[in-house]
Design a protein around this motif. Structure first.
Motif, short mmCIF file in Angstrom:
data_model
loop_
_atom_site.label_atom_id
_atom_site.label_comp_id
_atom_site.label_asym_id
_atom_site.label_seq_id
_atom_site.Cartn_x
_atom_site.Cartn_y
_atom_site.Cartn_z
N ARG A 1 5.11 43.37 35.57
CA ARG A 1 6.12 42.34 35.24
C ARG A 1 7.49 43.00 35.11
O ARG A 1 8.11 43.01 34.06
CB ARG A 1 5.75 41.62 33.96
N GLY B 1 3.99 32.42 29.70
CA GLY B 1 4.60 33.68 29.35
C GLY B 1 5.37 33.61 28.04
O GLY B 1 5.97 32.59 27.72
N ASP C 1 2.89 32.47 34.56
CA ASP C 1 3.90 33.16 33.76
C ASP C 1 4.97 32.19 33.29
O ASP C 1 5.47 32.28 32.16
CB ASP C 1 4.54 34.29 34.57
N TYR D 1 -3.58 33.52 29.63
CA TYR D 1 -2.63 34.36 30.35
C TYR D 1 -1.98 35.37 29.42
O TYR D 1 -1.73 36.52 29.82
CB TYR D 1 -1.56 33.50 31.02
N SER E 1 8.80 33.75 28.95
CA SER E 1 8.68 33.76 30.39
C SER E 1 9.65 34.79 30.95
O SER E 1 10.82 34.83 30.56
CB SER E 1 8.97 32.37 30.96
#
Length: 226
Positions: free
Chosen positions: A44, A216, A212, A161, A219
């Motif tokens: 990421r 996230g 994401d 996630y 995010s």
């Protein structure tokens, strides 16, 4: 940690949507290409200065995909590129029309950068899923659009996630076609994406980008998705 994340990557001199100094690796169409699974390492992080995004490597440590998002870019879309910077898929957020009561937001997946064409897939968070949960409930639906919709081919995503534990099932829930797995001792910003026959590798990566944006914390890519 950097050596573990990108062992074959030289000091990058990349520009958005242009490949310079990095060997392009075929991204692969069908999951595993020829019936074999594909294991990717997802980071990421963008390799470009002042960018946020994703950098994705194959099992040999070669660059496969990238997402580069400038902090000042406020467009409600994310472009998934191959190693040469060629757009593969675009993930665009479509906000719900709340006053009409038409459900929640969804993320549409388009071919290349052709967002004027009908989307290929629509990714939508399920209403019963609790943000950050991991109790096995379906967290997102991936529905085919247009011609693909007539032939089936949707997916269900379960897991968490945030914990990098996600399982993607085919539409009939008979087979696992992809998994997001944590990568040992490198934190949550580096994880595995395992893609099996039954799902295109690029589509699996587009689903990760959509997840994401949905889950996230924060995010990584754009403020509009928080």
């Amino acid at each position: 940690m950097a050596a573990k994340v990108h062992p074959n990557l030289a000091v990058p001199s990349l520009q958005p949507r242009m490949g310079m100094g990095v060997r392009a690796v075929a991204a692969g169409g069908g999951g595993g290409g020829g019936g074999e699974e594909v294991v990717l390492t997802v980071w990421r992080k963008s390799l470009l200065f002042n960018c946020r995004g994703f950098t994705v490597f194959d099992a040999s440590g070669d660059l496969v995909y990238r997402v580069d998002s400038y902090a000042a870019d406020s467009r409600a879309e994310v472009v998934l590129m191959d190693a040469a910077g060629v757009p593969v898929l675009t993930v665009r957020r479509k906000k719900a029309i709340s006053h009409l009561g038409l459900g929640g937001d969804q993320w549409l997946v388009y071919p290349g950068e052709e967002t004027r064409l009908p989307p290929l897939y629509a990714v939508k968070r399920t209403t019963q899923y609790v943000r950050g949960g991991g109790n096995g409930k379906t967290m997102a639906h991936v529905a085919p659009c247009g011609v693909r919709g007539g032939a089936g081919g949707g997916y269900e995503v379960e897991g968490s996630y945030l914990r990098r534990h996600c399982t993607v099932y085919d539409q009939q829930r008979r087979a696992v076609v992809a998994e997001v797995q944590p990568k040992e001792a490198v934190g949550t910003d580096v994880f595995r994406l395992v893609v099996r026959p039954g799902m295109e590798v690029s589509v699996a990566m587009a689903v990760v980008v959509a997840l994401d944006q949905m889950f996230g914390k924060p995010s990584l890519l754009r403020s509009w998705s928080s």
